[in-house]
Design an enzyme around this catalytic site. Structure first.
Site, PDB file in Angstrom:
ATOM      1  CG  ASP A   1      -2.001  -1.104   1.076  1.00 33.09           C
ATOM      2  OD1 ASP A   1      -2.238  -1.577  -0.054  1.00 33.09           O
ATOM      3  OD2 ASP A   1      -2.574  -1.504   2.101  1.00 33.09           O
TER       4      ASP A   1
ATOM      5  NE  ARG B   1      -3.892   1.873  -4.854  1.00 30.66           N
ATOM      6  CZ  ARG B   1      -4.206   1.473  -3.629  1.00 30.66           C
ATOM      7  NH1 ARG B   1      -3.433   0.617  -2.997  1.00 30.66           N
ATOM      8  NH2 ARG B   1      -5.286   1.953  -3.038  1.00 30.66           N
TER       9      ARG B   1
HETATM   10  C1  S3P Z   1      -5.289  -5.565   3.325  1.00 30.77           C
HETATM   11  C2  S3P Z   1      -4.467  -6.382   2.585  1.00 30.77           C
HETATM   12  C3  S3P Z   1      -3.855  -5.933   1.322  1.00 30.77           C
HETATM   13  C4  S3P Z   1      -3.837  -4.422   1.231  1.00 30.77           C
HETATM   14  C5  S3P Z   1      -5.177  -3.814   1.563  1.00 30.77           C
HETATM   15  C6  S3P Z   1      -5.571  -4.169   2.974  1.00 30.77           C
HETATM   16  C7  S3P Z   1      -5.885  -6.128   4.541  1.00 30.77           C
HETATM   17  O1  S3P Z   1      -4.613  -6.434   0.239  1.00 30.77           O
HETATM   18  O2  S3P Z   1      -3.426  -4.000  -0.042  1.00 30.77           O
HETATM   19  O3  S3P Z   1      -5.128  -2.408   1.446  1.00 30.77           O
HETATM   20  O4  S3P Z   1      -6.420  -5.364   5.380  1.00 30.77           O
HETATM   21  O5  S3P Z   1      -5.835  -7.359   4.698  1.00 30.77           O
HETATM   22  P1  S3P Z   1      -4.414  -7.919  -0.347  1.00 30.77           P
HETATM   23  O6  S3P Z   1      -4.862  -8.906   0.668  1.00 30.77           O
HETATM   24  O7  S3P Z   1      -5.281  -7.965  -1.584  1.00 30.77           O
HETATM   25  O8  S3P Z   1      -2.956  -8.041  -0.675  1.00 30.77           O
END
Ligand code: S3P
Length: 434
Positions: free
Chosen positions: A319, A350
């Site tokens: 992120d 992104r």
């Molecule tokens: C998150 C996991 C990540 C992240 C998202 C929040 C979470 O995504 O990019 O902003 O809270 O588990 P992914 O599980 O798709 O990698």
């Protein structure tokens, strides 16, 4: 509700100086999980420091629509948890708005329930891949229909069987969805991750008394006759929101920002090591270490140098990559990010959003299907750029705008409210301080 309107434009002026101390909204990832688990527990939980962000509001609204008792009290929330059996079929659909975490984790929670529900969201969420949770949940016995792996998801709760899941791609959301489903399954649920991802769900489950074993790359949850116990939790500041201030401070030698009360869970903080590798000054002080470590971070600008990141580093800073790309324009050399195809299926694509925005500001950017390179150091000029409705793109382009020679107009900038409603107010404070 579908978000079809285009939001407000924000103008970011070049900064003469960046300085100050910032406080953050609570961590979004922890907030979603704590709210869901508190409703699944038996007894009264108290969660303090919840962010006012739209994503977390969506989770609260969905849990209330399922019959959950969640009462605001100041900055906190009191939750009367009565377990999965207390869930009721909602009237109408569950609106996850822009929040992938809400949809994927709720799919796990509801898979083993007795309710039926339709999980839907805005236009961005409807484009995001859901097969990654649907398929392993079906493998446990879940009944979920979708439009070719995209929302809306039509879910009918059913009896689940625990399974051993070897995840083809690293995703904390998928891991968490499967563990949440595992709470209601017969037999153990095991998740094997190719690369470690954020472990907030595991930490919460352990504190709430779940029977959980964590070993290198593997989490195993065994069903327990004991219900989850309630929690008292102060949500730490969101490291991912903090990354924009870290990046802003790193842009120019002598700029500096101190961030207090930031969550320092080691599965989230790779961006600190990346900033150091680029040459920025990074000081970290741990102030508390209960369920989640918390501390103060101070970043000071020094001459920046390019870095090369591969898949594992990308996962650990997933992120924070938009913020990193913004400062890569001011780092000497070519910053190259590889193994980052997942960035294309976030709230926006992104890689494309950042490439487009930074190019409009005069940066030299190369895009590949699974990565991006930025050539530094480039003088940026003000331009009109598009957030594509993606909160992290709006904030990253705002950071880039601090180093530009004229005003940067960010279209659809009010999407920052998805994770950080106070972002532009705080930006104005740190650019006008001292
Ligand atoms: C998150 C996991 C990540 C992240 C998202 C929040 C979470 O995504 O990019 O902003 O809270 O588990 P992914 O599980 O798709 O990698």
């Amino acid at each position: 509700m579908l978000r079809t309107d285009i939001g407000e434009m924000e103008t970011v002026q070049p900064a003469a100086h960046v300085a100050g101390t910032v406080h953050l909204p609570g961590d979004k990832s922890i907030a979603h999980r704590a709210l869901m688990l508190a409703v699944l527990a038996q007894g009264e939980s108290w969660i303090d420091g919840l962010p006012e962000s739209e994503d977390v509001r969506a989770t609260i609204a969905c849990l209330r629509a399922l019959g959950g008792s969640l009462q605001r009290s100041g900055r906190g929330m009191r939750i009367h948890g009565a377990g999965l059996e207390s869930f009721a079929t909602p009237h109408g659909g569950l609106d996850c708005a822009n929040s992938g975490t809400t949809m994927r984790l709720l799919a796990g929670v509801l898979a083993g329930s007795r309710v039926s529900a339709t999980l839907d969201g805005d236009a961005s969420l409807r484009r995001r891949p859901m097969a990654r949770v649907i398929e392993p949940l079906r493998n446990m016995g879940a009944r979920i229909e979708s439009d070719d792996g995209h929302p809306p998801l039509l879910l009918t709760g059913s009896a689940l069987q625990g399974r051993r899941h070897v995840l083809p791609l690293p995703s904390a959301q998928v891991k968490s969805a499967l563990l949440l489903a595992g709470l209601a399954a017969r037999g153990p649920t095991t998740v094997v991750e190719p690369v470690p991802t954020r472990d907030h769900t595991e930490r919460l489950l352990a504190v709430m008394g779940a029977d959980l074993q964590v070993a290198a790359g593997t989490v195993e949850l065994r069903p327990s006759h004991r219900p989850l116990g309630p929690i008292e939790l102060a949500v730490p500041g969101d490291f991912s929101s903090a990354s924009f201030w870290m990046a802003a401070a790193a842009l120019r030698p002598g700029w500096s920002i101190t961030i207090e009360g930031v969550g320092l869970n080691p599965t989230r903080t790779a961006f600190l090591r990346i900033l150091e590798a680029m040459g920025a000054g990074v000081e970290v002080e741990l102030t508390a270490s209960e369920m989640e470590p918390v501390g103060t971070v101070r970043v000071t600008g020094r001459p920046l140098f390019a870095v090369t990141l591969g898949a594992e580093e990308v996962v650990a800073a997933i992120d924070e990559i938009p913020a990193l790309l913004a400062i890569a324009t001011q780092a000497e050399g070519r910053t190259t990010i590889a193994g980052a195809a997942e960035l294309r299926v976030k709230e926006s694509d992104r890689i494309a959003s950042m490439a487009e925005g930074l190019r409009r500001m005069g940066a030299s950017v190369d895009e590949r299907p699974d990565g991006i390179s930025v050539e530094g150091r480039r003088a940026l000029h003000g331009a009109t750029v598009d957030s594509n409705g993606d909160h992290r793109i709006a904030m990253a382009l705002a950071v880039a705008g601090l180093a530009a020679t004229g005003p940067t107009r960010i279209e659809d900038a009010d999407c920052v409210a998805v994770s950080y409603p106070e972002f532009f107010a705080t930006l104005s404070e740190v650019t006008h301080a001292g």
